[in-house]
Design a protein around this motif. Structure first.
Motif, PDB file in Angstrom:
ATOM      1  N   ARG A 189      78.273   8.598  49.500  1.00 57.52           N
ATOM      2  CA  ARG A 189      79.437   7.648  49.344  1.00 57.52           C
ATOM      3  C   ARG A 189      78.723   6.848  48.199  1.00 57.52           C
ATOM      4  N   LYS A 190      77.633   6.458  48.209  1.00 52.47           N
ATOM      5  CA  LYS A 190      77.134   5.792  47.219  1.00 52.47           C
ATOM      6  C   LYS A 190      77.505   5.996  46.093  1.00 52.47           C
ATOM      7  N   PHE A 191      77.222   7.261  45.469  1.00 55.25           N
ATOM      8  CA  PHE A 191      77.313   7.848  44.061  1.00 55.25           C
ATOM      9  C   PHE A 191      78.770   8.137  43.906  1.00 55.25           C
ATOM     10  N   GLU A 192      79.713   7.810  44.888  1.00 57.85           N
ATOM     11  CA  GLU A 192      80.993   8.260  44.953  1.00 57.85           C
ATOM     12  C   GLU A 192      81.406   9.653  44.238  1.00 57.85           C
ATOM     13  N   LEU A 193      80.979  10.388  44.941  1.00 52.58           N
ATOM     14  CA  LEU A 193      81.006  11.923  44.876  1.00 52.58           C
ATOM     15  C   LEU A 193      82.341  12.576  45.584  1.00 52.58           C
ATOM     16  N   THR A 194      82.726  13.782  45.177  1.00 56.34           N
ATOM     17  CA  THR A 194      83.771  14.382  45.617  1.00 56.34           C
ATOM     18  C   THR A 194      83.196  15.086  46.978  1.00 56.34           C
ATOM     19  N   SER A 195      84.441  15.081  47.852  1.00 57.50           N
ATOM     20  CA  SER A 195      84.004  15.856  49.003  1.00 57.50           C
ATOM     21  C   SER A 195      83.434  17.373  49.131  1.00 57.50           C
ATOM     22  N   GLU A 196      83.858  18.042  47.822  1.00 58.54           N
ATOM     23  CA  GLU A 196      83.477  19.378  47.798  1.00 58.54           C
ATOM     24  C   GLU A 196      81.677  19.421  47.658  1.00 58.54           C
ATOM     25  N   SER A 197      81.296  18.322  46.997  1.00 59.90           N
ATOM     26  CA  SER A 197      79.813  18.212  46.773  1.00 59.90           C
ATOM     27  C   SER A 197      79.114  18.130  48.149  1.00 59.90           C
ATOM     28  N   LEU A 198      79.790  17.136  49.041  1.00 56.09           N
ATOM     29  CA  LEU A 198      78.891  17.060  50.199  1.00 56.09           C
ATOM     30  C   LEU A 198      78.954  18.160  51.333  1.00 56.09           C
ATOM     31  N   TYR A 199      80.071  18.921  51.274  1.00 57.77           N
ATOM     32  CA  TYR A 199      80.146  20.222  51.957  1.00 57.77           C
ATOM     33  C   TYR A 199      79.181  21.263  51.660  1.00 57.77           C
ATOM     34  N   LEU A 200      79.157  21.365  50.148  1.00 60.50           N
ATOM     35  CA  LEU A 200      78.314  22.479  49.655  1.00 60.50           C
ATOM     36  C   LEU A 200      76.594  21.854  49.863  1.00 60.50           C
ATOM     37  N   THR A 201      76.386  20.679  49.641  1.00 57.31           N
ATOM     38  CA  THR A 201      75.145  20.361  49.887  1.00 57.31           C
ATOM     39  C   THR A 201      74.770  20.806  51.308  1.00 57.31           C
ATOM     40  N   VAL A 202      75.377  20.547  52.429  1.00 55.68           N
ATOM     41  CA  VAL A 202      74.932  20.889  53.712  1.00 55.68           C
ATOM     42  C   VAL A 202      74.839  22.250  53.743  1.00 55.68           C
ATOM     43  N   ASN A 203      75.731  22.995  53.100  1.00 54.47           N
ATOM     44  CA  ASN A 203      75.633  24.421  53.272  1.00 54.47           C
ATOM     45  C   ASN A 203      74.394  24.902  52.644  1.00 54.47           C
ATOM     46  N   GLY A 244      85.966  16.701  60.269  1.00 51.31           N
ATOM     47  CA  GLY A 244      85.324  17.474  59.591  1.00 51.31           C
ATOM     48  C   GLY A 244      83.532  17.178  59.358  1.00 51.31           C
ATOM     49  N   GLU A 245      83.510  15.708  58.908  1.00 53.23           N
ATOM     50  CA  GLU A 245      82.306  15.364  58.639  1.00 53.23           C
ATOM     51  C   GLU A 245      81.535  15.259  59.655  1.00 53.23           C
ATOM     52  N   LEU A 246      82.174  14.769  60.860  1.00 55.12           N
ATOM     53  CA  LEU A 246      81.563  14.557  62.182  1.00 55.12           C
ATOM     54  C   LEU A 246      80.885  16.081  62.635  1.00 55.12           C
ATOM     55  N   GLY A 247      81.481  17.145  62.310  1.00 53.05           N
ATOM     56  CA  GLY A 247      81.092  18.487  62.667  1.00 53.05           C
ATOM     57  C   GLY A 247      79.897  18.854  61.718  1.00 53.05           C
ATOM     58  N   LEU A 248      79.950  18.281  60.552  1.00 47.58           N
ATOM     59  CA  LEU A 248      78.502  18.397  59.664  1.00 47.58           C
ATOM     60  C   LEU A 248      77.260  18.122  60.090  1.00 47.58           C
ATOM     61  N   THR A 249      77.446  16.620  60.902  1.00 48.07           N
ATOM     62  CA  THR A 249      76.155  16.064  61.446  1.00 48.07           C
ATOM     63  C   THR A 249      75.828  16.810  62.446  1.00 48.07           C
ATOM     64  N   SER A 250      76.767  17.766  63.173  1.00 47.30           N
ATOM     65  CA  SER A 250      76.211  18.333  64.366  1.00 47.30           C
ATOM     66  C   SER A 250      75.598  19.927  64.233  1.00 47.30           C
ATOM     67  N   TYR A 251      74.441  20.032  64.472  1.00 48.95           N
ATOM     68  CA  TYR A 251      73.854  21.444  64.253  1.00 48.95           C
ATOM     69  C   TYR A 251      74.268  22.102  65.118  1.00 48.95           C
ATOM     70  N   SER A 252      74.833  22.087  66.351  1.00 47.41           N
ATOM     71  CA  SER A 252      75.259  23.039  67.122  1.00 47.41           C
ATOM     72  C   SER A 252      76.792  23.525  66.794  1.00 47.41           C
ATOM     73  N   VAL A 253      77.422  22.752  65.977  1.00 49.32           N
ATOM     74  CA  VAL A 253      78.804  22.989  65.705  1.00 49.32           C
ATOM     75  C   VAL A 253      78.515  23.734  64.331  1.00 49.32           C
ATOM     76  N   MET A 254      77.951  23.691  63.535  1.00 51.21           N
ATOM     77  CA  MET A 254      77.684  24.186  62.365  1.00 51.21           C
ATOM     78  C   MET A 254      77.096  25.770  62.350  1.00 51.21           C
ATOM     79  N   THR A 255      76.237  25.835  63.439  1.00 49.12           N
ATOM     80  CA  THR A 255      75.690  27.122  63.910  1.00 49.12           C
ATOM     81  C   THR A 255      76.796  28.119  64.757  1.00 49.12           C
ATOM     82  N   ARG A 256      77.565  27.310  65.432  1.00 51.79           N
ATOM     83  CA  ARG A 256      78.352  28.116  66.599  1.00 51.79           C
ATOM     84  C   ARG A 256      79.793  28.667  66.137  1.00 51.79           C
ATOM     85  N   TYR A 257      80.200  27.717  65.100  1.00 50.06           N
ATOM     86  CA  TYR A 257      81.501  27.982  64.876  1.00 50.06           C
ATOM     87  C   TYR A 257      81.583  28.261  63.250  1.00 50.06           C
ATOM     88  N   SER A 258      82.537  29.042  62.744  1.00 49.50           N
ATOM     89  CA  SER A 258      82.851  29.657  61.285  1.00 49.50           C
ATOM     90  C   SER A 258      83.565  28.352  60.637  1.00 49.50           C
TER      91      SER A 258
END
Length: 422
Positions: free
Chosen positions: A215-229, A329-343
């Motif tokens: 949010r500080k760097f005003e990046l695109t949403s694609e960058s955030l999801y790819l970063t976590v992946n 969607g971003e709430l799901g990114l912060t949860s380890y169980s969500v990211m590992t259990r669901y596609s």
């Protein structure tokens, strides 16, 4: 016996003309032929003929004509003809007489086998009716509950992009079918057992901090999801010490920004925002190590790829609906169980489903969403309840980055909505 004197005939002038008149006389019809002709005409006109037993003289013909006119006037007087509310008598008597003397067509009576009503041909046509058997069948199905309601039509969400070359409307369906087939390649499973110094709580703190940096760097949403992946895939392949966990986070963001952004942040910017915890060489070495472990495989379908498609299929789609879907969607990114259990596709579809429940959209899950996501409402219920639980626990949670981001009026303050009941 006296002899008979034969006087020879003298030739007459104009003898040829007399022969022609005799020849023509043989071809003329006799009076009874004329009577036969009159009888045939009477049959065609369907009018009875008066039997004439005496010669028709002038006085007798005048009497017959007067009788016929008197009878016609008598019929007209019995039933006056009306045109535009005015009598025709006195206006056009001759036309009325001609109309009255015209022969009327006989009415042909047709008996209907279905209704038992008679109708005149040319004036009333038989209305099409359903067969008695089909009526009984329809009533039986309705009584037994067999009758099926017509399904909602699937809306063509790409119809408006037919002239947009960047939308690739001709290939978008095939592209997302391919994403669904290959989403397991970039999906991570439970890897915390292989990590000795970090746990799921530390990972959640790191993702929450990365959302703040994003949010500080005003990046695109694609960058955030790819970063976590990228970060999760690297941690699933290599164990890292606790002190290098933040280094993995900023190096993953650097890779994602180089892949997605037009102007990626510099290494010095990422070092500065991490409070100079690492040197420039450490960031570059970690970047190289991550790319080597992932074998430069960065084109993966993240939850964002499916989110933008499913939000488009959520009709009507507006800014509030978009922000609410990204919030879950971003709430799901912060949860380890969500990211590992669901596609990724299930997470994206569940985020859209819970967003529609929160905003009270009806129907909650229509035929268009079912067609484009490939999931029914029951298949998303489990993941949806987990997301609602994350929203309900935000008040007690220390991870506030998502809540602060989506409480802003620029994001329609969607984080302030109460959790839905599902």
């Amino acid at each position: 016996m006296a002899s008979r004197v034969v006087i020879p005939e003298q030739p007459r002038v104009g003898g040829g003309k007399q022969k022609i008149e005799q020849a023509e006389g043989r071809n003329r019809r006799v009076l009874r032929d004329i009577g036969n002709l009159a009888t045939k005409q009477a049959v065609v006109e369907r009018k009875p003929q008066n039997q004439i037993t005496r010669p028709v003289t002038r006085s007798f013909g005048a009497q017959l004509l007067a009788n016929a006119q008197a009878a016609a006037e008598k019929n007209i007087c019995k039933k006056p003809l009306v045109e535009s509310g005015k009598d025709l008598v006195g206006k056009d008597v001759v036309a009325a007489k001609k109309e009255a003397l015209k022969p009327k067509d006989e009415a042909v009576v047709v008996i209907s086998s279905d209704k038992g009503e008679s109708c005149k041909s040319g004036r009333k046509e038989k209305k099409p009716t359903k067969a008695f058997t089909s009526i009984l069948s329809a009533r039986s199905k309705a009584a037994c509950g067999v009758t099926k309601k017509p399904k909602d039509a699937v809306v063509d969400i790409d119809a408006g992009d037919s002239k947009n070359e960047l939308a690739a409307a001709e290939y978008v369906e095939d592209m997302y079918n391919y994403y669904k087939l290959t989403e397991d390649d970039g999906r991570v499973h439970d890897y915390m057992e292989s990590q000795r110094e970090i746990n799921s709580k530390m990972r959640g703190i790191l993702v929450d901090w990365l959302i703040e940096v994003h949010r500080k760097f005003e990046l695109t949403s694609e960058s955030l999801y790819l970063t976590v992946n990228v970060m999760d895939r690297f941690l699933s392949l290599k164990a890292v010490p606790r002190r290098e966990l933040q280094l993995v986070g900023i190096s993953s963001m650097l890779i994602a920004c180089k892949y997605e952004e037009i102007w990626a942040p510099e290494v010095s910017d990422l070092i500065a925002i991490s409070d100079n915890a690492y040197a420039r060489e450490q960031v570059l070495v970690m970047e190289k190590a991550i790319l080597g472990k992932l074998e430069w495989y960065l084109t993966v379908p993240t939850p964002y790829v499916f989110l933008i498609r499913y939000i488009k299929a959520s009709i009507p789609s507006d800014k509030e609906m978009e922000n609410m879907s990204f919030f879950f969607g971003e709430l799901g990114l912060t949860s380890y169980s969500v990211m590992t259990r669901y596609s990724p596709s299930v997470l994206a579809a569940s985020a859209v489903y819970i967003a529609r429940c929160t905003l009270g959209r009806s129907p909650v899950w229509g035929e268009t969403l079912r067609h484009h996501t490939g999931y029914s409402e029951d298949q998303l219920m489990e993941c949806g309840k987990v997301l609602v639980g994350l929203q309900s626990g935000m008040a007690e949670s220390k991870l506030k980055a998502v809540w602060r981001k989506y409480s802003n009026p620029e994001m329609a303050a969607v984080a302030m909505f109460p959790p839905p009941r599902i």
